[in-house]
Design a protein around this motif. Structure first.
Motif, PDB file in Angstrom:
ATOM      1  N   ASP A 211       0.829  -1.212   0.000  1.00 50.99           N
ATOM      2  CA  ASP A 211       0.000   0.000   0.000  1.00 50.99           C
ATOM      3  C   ASP A 211       0.861   1.259   0.000  1.00 50.99           C
ATOM      4  N   ASP A 212       1.968   1.241   0.757  1.00 48.08           N
ATOM      5  CA  ASP A 212       2.848   2.420   0.784  1.00 48.08           C
ATOM      6  C   ASP A 212       3.521   2.646  -0.558  1.00 48.08           C
ATOM      7  N   VAL A 213       3.881   1.546  -1.256  1.00 43.05           N
ATOM      8  CA  VAL A 213       4.482   1.695  -2.584  1.00 43.05           C
ATOM      9  C   VAL A 213       3.479   2.264  -3.564  1.00 43.05           C
ATOM     10  N   ILE A 214       2.230   1.773  -3.507  1.00 43.78           N
ATOM     11  CA  ILE A 214       1.191   2.268  -4.419  1.00 43.78           C
ATOM     12  C   ILE A 214       0.910   3.744  -4.145  1.00 43.78           C
ATOM     13  N   ALA A 215       0.960   4.122  -2.865  1.00 44.12           N
ATOM     14  CA  ALA A 215       0.695   5.519  -2.493  1.00 44.12           C
ATOM     15  C   ALA A 215       1.927   6.403  -2.617  1.00 44.12           C
ATOM     16  N   HIS A 216       3.040   5.858  -3.143  1.00 44.34           N
ATOM     17  CA  HIS A 216       4.288   6.596  -3.346  1.00 44.34           C
ATOM     18  C   HIS A 216       4.866   7.114  -2.029  1.00 44.34           C
ATOM     19  N   LYS A 217       4.612   6.390  -0.938  1.00 44.68           N
ATOM     20  CA  LYS A 217       5.201   6.755   0.350  1.00 44.68           C
ATOM     21  C   LYS A 217       6.559   6.092   0.553  1.00 44.68           C
ATOM     22  N   VAL A 218       6.785   4.982  -0.146  1.00 48.27           N
ATOM     23  CA  VAL A 218       8.024   4.229  -0.027  1.00 48.27           C
ATOM     24  C   VAL A 218       8.577   3.983  -1.423  1.00 48.27           C
ATOM     25  N   THR A 219       9.890   4.102  -1.558  1.00 44.03           N
ATOM     26  CA  THR A 219      10.522   3.815  -2.848  1.00 44.03           C
ATOM     27  C   THR A 219      10.512   2.312  -3.100  1.00 44.03           C
ATOM     28  N   PRO A 220       9.979   1.867  -4.232  1.00 42.16           N
ATOM     29  CA  PRO A 220       9.903   0.418  -4.490  1.00 42.16           C
ATOM     30  C   PRO A 220      11.291  -0.207  -4.612  1.00 42.16           C
ATOM     31  N   ASP A 221      11.404  -1.435  -4.123  1.00 41.84           N
ATOM     32  CA  ASP A 221      12.646  -2.210  -4.188  1.00 41.84           C
ATOM     33  C   ASP A 221      12.417  -3.382  -5.134  1.00 41.84           C
ATOM     34  N   ASN A 222      13.223  -3.453  -6.193  1.00 39.72           N
ATOM     35  CA  ASN A 222      13.045  -4.510  -7.197  1.00 39.72           C
ATOM     36  C   ASN A 222      13.253  -5.899  -6.598  1.00 39.72           C
ATOM     37  N   ALA A 223      14.219  -6.031  -5.671  1.00 38.03           N
ATOM     38  CA  ALA A 223      14.474  -7.338  -5.062  1.00 38.03           C
ATOM     39  C   ALA A 223      13.276  -7.794  -4.250  1.00 38.03           C
ATOM     40  N   VAL A 224      12.680  -6.872  -3.489  1.00 41.31           N
ATOM     41  CA  VAL A 224      11.488  -7.214  -2.707  1.00 41.31           C
ATOM     42  C   VAL A 224      10.333  -7.563  -3.628  1.00 41.31           C
ATOM     43  N   GLY A 225      10.210  -6.836  -4.733  1.00 38.11           N
ATOM     44  CA  GLY A 225       9.135  -7.122  -5.685  1.00 38.11           C
ATOM     45  C   GLY A 225       9.249  -8.510  -6.287  1.00 38.11           C
ATOM     46  N   ARG A 226      10.487  -8.916  -6.616  1.00 37.56           N
ATOM     47  CA  ARG A 226      10.679 -10.260  -7.173  1.00 37.56           C
ATOM     48  C   ARG A 226      10.365 -11.339  -6.136  1.00 37.56           C
ATOM     49  N   GLN A 227      10.746 -11.093  -4.888  1.00 38.80           N
ATOM     50  CA  GLN A 227      10.439 -12.063  -3.831  1.00 38.80           C
ATOM     51  C   GLN A 227       8.932 -12.169  -3.606  1.00 38.80           C
ATOM     52  N   LEU A 228       8.225 -11.048  -3.662  1.00 42.68           N
ATOM     53  CA  LEU A 228       6.768 -11.087  -3.503  1.00 42.68           C
ATOM     54  C   LEU A 228       6.121 -11.826  -4.677  1.00 42.68           C
ATOM     55  N   LEU A 229       6.675 -11.640  -5.872  1.00 39.03           N
ATOM     56  CA  LEU A 229       6.124 -12.339  -7.034  1.00 39.03           C
ATOM     57  C   LEU A 229       6.351 -13.841  -6.915  1.00 39.03           C
ATOM     58  N   ASP A 230       7.534 -14.243  -6.455  1.00 36.55           N
ATOM     59  CA  ASP A 230       7.790 -15.673  -6.226  1.00 36.55           C
ATOM     60  C   ASP A 230       6.866 -16.228  -5.154  1.00 36.55           C
ATOM     61  N   LEU A 231       6.588 -15.421  -4.124  1.00 37.77           N
ATOM     62  CA  LEU A 231       5.685 -15.854  -3.059  1.00 37.77           C
ATOM     63  C   LEU A 231       4.272 -16.089  -3.593  1.00 37.77           C
ATOM     64  N   ILE A 232       3.818 -15.193  -4.448  1.00 43.56           N
ATOM     65  CA  ILE A 232       2.466 -15.339  -5.002  1.00 43.56           C
ATOM     66  C   ILE A 232       2.386 -16.572  -5.900  1.00 43.56           C
ATOM     67  N   HIS A 233       3.422 -16.797  -6.702  1.00 44.32           N
ATOM     68  CA  HIS A 233       3.408 -17.951  -7.605  1.00 44.32           C
ATOM     69  C   HIS A 233       3.543 -19.271  -6.853  1.00 44.32           C
ATOM     70  N   SER A 234       4.095 -19.239  -5.638  1.00 39.05           N
ATOM     71  CA  SER A 234       4.243 -20.471  -4.871  1.00 39.05           C
ATOM     72  C   SER A 234       2.936 -20.918  -4.217  1.00 39.05           C
ATOM     73  N   VAL A 235       1.961 -20.023  -4.135  1.00 37.28           N
ATOM     74  CA  VAL A 235       0.671 -20.377  -3.528  1.00 37.28           C
ATOM     75  C   VAL A 235      -0.130 -21.210  -4.523  1.00 37.28           C
ATOM     76  N   PRO A 236      -0.561 -22.410  -4.146  1.00 39.45           N
ATOM     77  CA  PRO A 236      -1.335 -23.242  -5.089  1.00 39.45           C
ATOM     78  C   PRO A 236      -2.685 -22.613  -5.410  1.00 39.45           C
ATOM     79  N   HIS A 237      -3.095 -22.763  -6.644  1.00 36.11           N
ATOM     80  CA  HIS A 237      -4.387 -22.228  -7.077  1.00 36.11           C
ATOM     81  C   HIS A 237      -5.487 -23.233  -6.741  1.00 36.11           C
ATOM     82  N   MET A 238      -6.415 -22.816  -5.913  1.00 35.69           N
ATOM     83  CA  MET A 238      -7.534 -23.679  -5.538  1.00 35.69           C
ATOM     84  C   MET A 238      -8.717 -22.821  -5.145  1.00 35.69           C
ATOM     85  N   THR A 239      -9.886 -23.410  -5.239  1.00 35.41           N
ATOM     86  CA  THR A 239     -11.101 -22.699  -4.866  1.00 35.41           C
ATOM     87  C   THR A 239     -11.257 -22.676  -3.352  1.00 35.41           C
ATOM     88  N   HIS A 240     -12.229 -21.881  -2.904  1.00 39.52           N
ATOM     89  CA  HIS A 240     -12.485 -21.802  -1.471  1.00 39.52           C
ATOM     90  C   HIS A 240     -12.928 -23.158  -0.928  1.00 39.52           C
TER      91      HIS A 240
END
Length: 280
Positions: A211-240
């Motif tokens: 939220d802080d990155v979207i609101a331009h309160k914090v300078t985005p970090d590319n390394a953190v962004g890549r880790q967050l993307l890997d985290l999202i891709h590691s979550v299995p896709h399944m329904t509720h």
């Protein structure tokens, strides 16, 4: 592979053994040394164990009980046959004049031995950890020598070690009665509750960062962004519904294990009591 391309990974039990050896040293000893045990695979030296080697350092020589080191290594091989000599360790923050002499011995015991220093004097308020390899220097037909060159070193741990460290962290401090703090192991459900609470706090921290990155309160970090993307891709896709079914099945299995352990514990207690009953 060149020795400069090695990476050292040290397990927590090694640091505990180093500190214990330093606390038990002789009154006239300013430094403690020992052998590092572990394995080498694909440029990674994983140090899983160690032991202390008694020695004395003089101005012009070093006296070490090498027979003791060989006996300790042979005894350890009987218990842990997969652990080999990978180098040696010493307390202190720097490499001393005697280090090259000690390193020559370990160079005969293994290829590319690593040297790890543990700063037990806590300079800078922390226990510094450094790793070195010895690089040969000189010209053909002339004098040769070696230079200790730093290499990357990091701490690593198995899951049981991580659990033990977290339990030890809870004992830090002094109880109100100035007695050592005692923390019993947590029950399985309590561990799940604590882990869930910690996971929730970490997720809240991640969401706040996004939220802080979207609101331009914090300078985005590319390394953190890549880790967050890997985290999202590691979550299995399944329904509720699929997630609910999986969660309920795991909870049932956990409750079954807890129930069985309680039944076994009760049966053992009953057996102990029946043993002491008078016979007719």
């Amino acid at each position: 592979m060149s020795a400069l391309n090695l990476t050292v990974r040290v397990h927590p039990v090694v640091l505990f053994q180093v500190v214990d050896a330093f606390e038990r040293r002789n009154a006239d000893s300013h430094r403690v040394i020992g052998t590092l045990l572990g394995s080498v695979d694909k440029g990674v030296v994983e140090v899983t164990n160690c032991f202390c080697v008694p020695h004395k350092e003089h101005d012009d020589q070093v006296e070490a009980e090498l027979s003791y080191a060989l006996d300790m290594y042979d005894l350890n091989r009987k218990v842990n046959p997969n652990e080999s000599v990978v180098g040696w360790w010493a307390t202190g923050n720097d490499v001393t004049n005697h280090s090259s002499v000690i390193h020559e011995y370990y160079a005969r015991e293994c290829n590319n031995p690593v040297h790890v220093t543990v700063d037990t004097s806590l300079q800078g308020g922390r226990m510094g950890l450094r790793a070195y390899v010895c690089i040969q220097l000189g010209v053909p037909g002339g004098k040769t020598g070696c230079m200790f060159t730093p290499i990357p070193v990091e701490l690593t741990s198995y899951e049981p070690e991580t659990f033990g460290l977290k339990l030890l962290q809870k004992t830090v401090g002094v109880s109100p009665a100035h007695r050592p703090k005692t923390v019993p192991p947590m029950l399985d459900l309590a561990q799940i509750s604590e882990a869930s609470t910690k996971l929730q706090s970490l997720l809240d921290l991640i969401l706040k960062y996004v939220d802080d990155v979207i609101a331009h309160k914090v300078t985005p970090d590319n390394a953190v962004g890549r880790q967050l993307l890997d985290l999202i891709h590691s979550v299995p896709h399944m329904t509720h519904e699929q997630f609910t079914q999986m969660f309920n099945a795991n909870v049932r299995n956990l409750l079954l294990v807890i129930t069985l352990s309680q039944l076994i514990k009760t049966q053992l207690q009953l057996n102990e009591k029946l043993t002491f009953l008078p016979t007719a």
